[in-house]
Design a protein around this motif. Structure first.
Motif, short mmCIF file in Angstrom:
data_model
loop_
_atom_site.label_atom_id
_atom_site.label_comp_id
_atom_site.label_asym_id
_atom_site.label_seq_id
_atom_site.Cartn_x
_atom_site.Cartn_y
_atom_site.Cartn_z
N GLU A 94 0.88 -1.17 0.00
CA GLU A 94 0.00 0.00 0.00
C GLU A 94 0.91 1.21 0.00
N ASP A 95 0.37 2.41 -0.15
CA ASP A 95 1.22 3.60 -0.10
C ASP A 95 2.03 3.55 1.20
N SER A 96 3.35 3.66 1.08
CA SER A 96 4.23 3.40 2.22
C SER A 96 5.42 4.33 2.27
N VAL A 97 5.94 4.50 3.48
CA VAL A 97 7.18 5.24 3.70
C VAL A 97 8.03 4.41 4.65
N VAL A 98 9.31 4.23 4.29
CA VAL A 98 10.22 3.45 5.12
C VAL A 98 11.46 4.28 5.44
N LEU A 99 12.13 3.90 6.51
CA LEU A 99 13.42 4.48 6.86
C LEU A 99 14.45 3.38 6.71
N LEU A 100 15.36 3.56 5.76
CA LEU A 100 16.45 2.60 5.54
C LEU A 100 17.68 3.12 6.27
N THR A 101 18.21 2.30 7.15
CA THR A 101 19.46 2.62 7.86
C THR A 101 20.50 1.64 7.37
N ALA A 102 21.62 2.15 6.86
CA ALA A 102 22.65 1.29 6.27
C ALA A 102 24.04 1.71 6.74
N VAL A 103 24.88 0.72 6.92
CA VAL A 103 26.29 0.93 7.19
C VAL A 103 27.04 0.42 5.98
N ASN A 104 27.80 1.29 5.34
CA ASN A 104 28.54 0.93 4.14
C ASN A 104 30.02 0.82 4.46
N ASP A 105 30.71 0.05 3.61
CA ASP A 105 32.17 -0.08 3.76
C ASP A 105 32.86 1.24 3.57
#
Length: 105
Positions: A94-105
């Protein structure tokens, strides 16, 4: 400090106006940490892509399906789940909003 509710409203409106049904905003970049607000309209997807070394997905609004070879996971508002260490995708149920938390090299 950013207001996640205001950002969710803003980017969901932008996603609804965009032909691909998506909008994103890089909220925080303090290498190696990055946080991104991503809005998707119902049925829109982020195609399969590689996983960062460590990441989590928190659903701020709506419901999404995190897809991966090891199995799909449905998440609703308030849900938090680690991103699998494999290729994966994201589908808005459905219409959605997410928070992506990432740790990159």
């Amino acid at each position: 400090m950013d207001d996640l509710n205001a950002l969710a409203d803003e980017h969901l409106a932008a996603a609804r106006a965009h032909a691909h049904g998506r909008s994103a905003h890089l909220l925080l970049r303090q290498e190696p940490l990055r946080q991104t607000v991503i809005a998707l309209t119902a049925g829109s997807a982020l195609d399969e892509h590689n996983a960062p070394p460590a990441a989590s997905l928190q659903v701020l609004r709506g419901a999404v399906r995190l897809t991966a070879g090891s199995g799909d996971v449905d998440l609703a508002a308030g849900g938090l789940h680690p991103i699998p260490q494999e290729r994966h995708g994201l589908l808005a149920l459905e219409d959605s909003v997410v928070l992506l938390t990432a740790v990159n090299d």
